[in-house]
Design a protein around this motif. Sequence first.
Motif, PDB file in Angstrom:
ATOM      1  N   LYS A 103       0.870  -1.218   0.016  1.00 30.43           N
ATOM      2  CA  LYS A 103       0.082   0.066   0.063  1.00 30.43           C
ATOM      3  C   LYS A 103       0.810   1.338  -0.240  1.00 30.43           C
ATOM      4  O   LYS A 103       0.543   2.226  -0.726  1.00 30.43           O
ATOM      5  N   ALA A 104       1.958   1.169   0.785  1.00 29.56           N
ATOM      6  CA  ALA A 104       2.990   2.399   0.682  1.00 29.56           C
ATOM      7  C   ALA A 104       3.415   2.686  -0.669  1.00 29.56           C
ATOM      8  O   ALA A 104       3.511   3.763  -1.208  1.00 29.56           O
ATOM      9  N   LYS A 105       3.785   1.400  -1.465  1.00 29.88           N
ATOM     10  CA  LYS A 105       4.375   1.817  -2.593  1.00 29.88           C
ATOM     11  C   LYS A 105       3.230   2.184  -3.735  1.00 29.88           C
ATOM     12  O   LYS A 105       3.386   2.962  -4.608  1.00 29.88           O
ATOM     13  N   HIS A 106       1.994   1.882  -3.570  1.00 33.47           N
ATOM     14  CA  HIS A 106       0.975   2.204  -4.181  1.00 33.47           C
ATOM     15  C   HIS A 106       0.745   3.702  -4.209  1.00 33.47           C
ATOM     16  O   HIS A 106       0.248   4.439  -5.161  1.00 33.47           O
ATOM     17  N   LEU A 107       0.770   4.027  -2.941  1.00 36.87           N
ATOM     18  CA  LEU A 107       0.729   5.656  -2.573  1.00 36.87           C
ATOM     19  C   LEU A 107       1.818   6.448  -3.302  1.00 36.87           C
ATOM     20  O   LEU A 107       2.123   7.630  -3.225  1.00 36.87           O
ATOM     21  N   GLY A 154      11.142  -3.454  -1.697  1.00 42.18           N
ATOM     22  CA  GLY A 154      11.603  -2.173  -2.128  1.00 42.18           C
ATOM     23  C   GLY A 154      11.204  -1.010  -1.450  1.00 42.18           C
ATOM     24  O   GLY A 154      10.633  -0.196  -2.080  1.00 42.18           O
ATOM     25  N   LEU A 155      11.717  -0.779  -0.417  1.00 45.89           N
ATOM     26  CA  LEU A 155      11.390   0.511   0.460  1.00 45.89           C
ATOM     27  C   LEU A 155      12.648   0.905   1.035  1.00 45.89           C
ATOM     28  O   LEU A 155      13.275   0.111   1.888  1.00 45.89           O
ATOM     29  N   LEU A 156      13.083   2.160   0.938  1.00 47.27           N
ATOM     30  CA  LEU A 156      13.905   2.768   1.738  1.00 47.27           C
ATOM     31  C   LEU A 156      13.168   3.109   2.957  1.00 47.27           C
ATOM     32  O   LEU A 156      12.511   3.435   3.492  1.00 47.27           O
ATOM     33  N   ILE A 157      14.436   2.685   3.918  1.00 46.06           N
ATOM     34  CA  ILE A 157      13.876   3.115   5.475  1.00 46.06           C
ATOM     35  C   ILE A 157      14.912   4.032   6.296  1.00 46.06           C
ATOM     36  O   ILE A 157      16.256   3.997   5.934  1.00 46.06           O
TER      37      ILE A 157
END
Length: 934
Positions: free
Chosen positions: A314-318, A342-345
């Motif tokens: 959902k975060a990537k969809h946003l 695949g999310l930078l933290i």
Amino acid sequence: MAFEFGEDGMEHAVPAGVADTETGARRRLSLDGAWQFRHEDGPWREAHVPGPWQAEFSDLVDTSGRAVYKRSFALPQGWDSQELALQFGAVSYFCEVLLNGQPVGSHEGAFLPFEIVLPASALRAQNELEMRVTMPSADHRAYPGHPFGEVPHGKMSWYGRIGGLWQSVMLEARDPRNVEDVAIVAGMDGKVFVDLAFSAPSTGMPVQLSVLDADGAVVAKASATAGSQVSASLSVAGPRLWSPDTPNLYSLVVDMGTDKVIETFGFRTIEAKGGQVLLNGEPIYLRGALDQDYYPDGIYTPPSLEFLEDQARKAKHLGLNLLRCHIKVPDPRYYDVADRLGLLIWTEVPNVASFTSKSADRMRETMQGILKRDRNHPSIIAWTLINEDWGTRLVENAEHRQWLKDSYDWLKAEDPTRLVVDNSACFPNFHMKTDLNDYHYYRSVPERRQEWDDITAQFAAGADWTFSPLGDAERRGDEPLVVSEFGVWGLPDPKKLRRADGGEPDWFETGSLWGDGVALPHGIEERFAALDLDRTFGSFDGFIENVQWYQFMNLRYQIEQMRLHPSIMGYVITELTDVHWEANGLMDIERNPRVFHDVFAQINTDTVIVPRPKRHSAYLGETLDINITVATGGNALPEGAILHWSGDATGSIAVPAAGPVSVTSPGTLSLELPATGASRMARLDFVLEAGGSVIARNACDIALYARRDTAGLPSIAAADAGLAAYASDLGYRVVPAGEADIVLCHAVDGADVEVMKAGGRFLILADGSVRTNWNLRTDMPDGELPHRSIVADGRKFRPSLDQHLPGISLVEREGTIWRGDWIAGFSWIRRDGPFAGIPGGPILDLSFSGVVPHHLLTGFRPWEFGNNVHAGVVVGWVHKPAAIIGEKRVGRGGVVATTFRLTREAPGADPVAAALFDSLVLATTQLPVDKGGF
């Protein structure tokens, strides 16, 4: 290894007694599940691990204190020949561990794993494990070793304390000769540098290292000899780099025969250089959200692996490519998911409240533990030491400032592969030495639109206020700029948050101590009904939908404004999800999406179209100038790009090419708006295409007003020359008071009130431009009377901040919860009756920027908000109602008062101001007047 993920997403051991034939593999027995629990002197009851006790027991929601956990377990057959270790994911805050009544170890710290190797003498076939857990309060007498204020606790001070076994508990069986730690550094060149630590009995044993790609193929090998500290290197030809778009992962297998460990990693680099953030040597625009990492039922404890995966998708969809995990160390699966999807933290050390030498040591130890547990995750690109000066006193204390610089140097030396932020700053604190020049500021629009524009422009220009003004900062000058907190509240749908039986979650009763009481969720529907707001919004559901679109309007405008400045390299929206009473998430705490979920990525994306009209309102048939800017992120805009627009105007234009992280513009569009019809909201949809592909989309809304008809307008009396001229220029006939339909003024006095009582109608533009209510003062020496003060009957008077409005008080928004920044005030106008011709609504949109009131009206009863209050505001979870347009009966006459600032521009220049003025005059003429006697 001898464990697997079950349906609940937790690691579970292979059933006891099942042999593990893989050489060197460890075996694990999960001790999660039902434990016996007792808090202080309360009753014994059943608790479920993992999970904080505050999440499970309603009577312990916000408690500190001491608790005991107990459970039994059988030692699996054959395990007594191996080294056995109890492993705890995290226990908050301090714990003592007993096995069969024998103390075997203790641990301090709320966020990190620890293990206790069990002495063989303490083990039996059937064992009882006891955990004595302490969650301290701020009472240093009761908890002299670790009072709450001096321990890293993060947002426990906001949303409630967390105590107990909130991560999993395991019993691990292994050979005494084992791998204790693996640290990996892997850059773009394919080199893999490994630091290894082994148990003491392992010294001298041969160790084989292998790198496997995503398909399991061995792509590199090396060998080493075990010792207390061992370094090795491998080389992978043509490595597939890790990034959010291509989250390529590799595995490192460390095999010493008696033990085998597998660590996942990725090849990537991150740098802050020349004002840019470079991922794998290329600029990247950070599109982040603050993530408090809180969960609907477990608070700190995520419900499952699948839940974390769904959240990440959902975060990537946003359109997000980064999450800033806020002053909390998450469950380790959080990073596993970010690595794979695949999310930078950007991770932060949990803060303390009181900065002492002991608390400084605890923060250093916490960061060391974070590095030990998490440093191999390619998703983690940045660390933060302090958030907003919490715990430290940078402005006043030079020692704290020096500590912060020293801590930056220490952490940068410990982990040179990531960015380090010293203090993620906000007014009035600052940076000392940092890789990112990040800053937080909150302003809502349209209420404080100009302030947002001004602060953003200052920040983009490298404002001095981001670093210490005391001469001790070490500023390179090329630190990338990131607006690392901004945003505004919407509200979730309470129906989606209630339990299956209709009951409220416990956190609905929290929040009353925040924001002057406006953060209390409980009773929101009742307050909405008591204010008759269904008259304005149609229904409670309609209200929730409107305030969520208000949140989108704010975020879109603010992101667009930041993208106009290519020196800004990214931003972090507050926040990914609501957290209990804090309702500014892109999703609610249950991860239900907002109404804008599917369109948000149009503005939260790499390339953004920024349309900026001269104003967001216009008259029918007018030609409106719209300046167009295209902002690029990590991707360039190629030659041949075309911008198309459709809706209430159509056309297309070529857009010049642009490199990464820059802006380009085709110029200003002069668009002819529709010439006929009623007032309405006009819409322009923009599409940017290049090479046959859509690069970006956006839209712009314009409040379109019909041309004013000045025939048959009421007559107006105005003693104020400026108001008389304003009304006259709008086509009104200005006459003496005795002949006028209404009286127009900024304020009234006692004589005016008598006219009202006799049947007069007054329209008051209470915009704060005059002060006429006189208050007695007894503390002013002679000769020090302020401007326009008077002396009467030997008494001294001065003007107060309130104008004299019958039954109504005028209050300034500045300095109050009505101001409009982090906790939003939802301003509205009811589009019916005299105000039916105002397009849009009910929430004030960007077209109201020029008339936004700096004052509000109080003195209206709840039942008046559905009729006598035509425009108003509520704050947070529908608290602090106030009026912007309200009417009152006064004797036989009455008054309409407004705080809209309508006379700032020339009459008619702003269509919104002119339309509001006309509607207010109409509302005043419609006031009921009692012509008869009593």
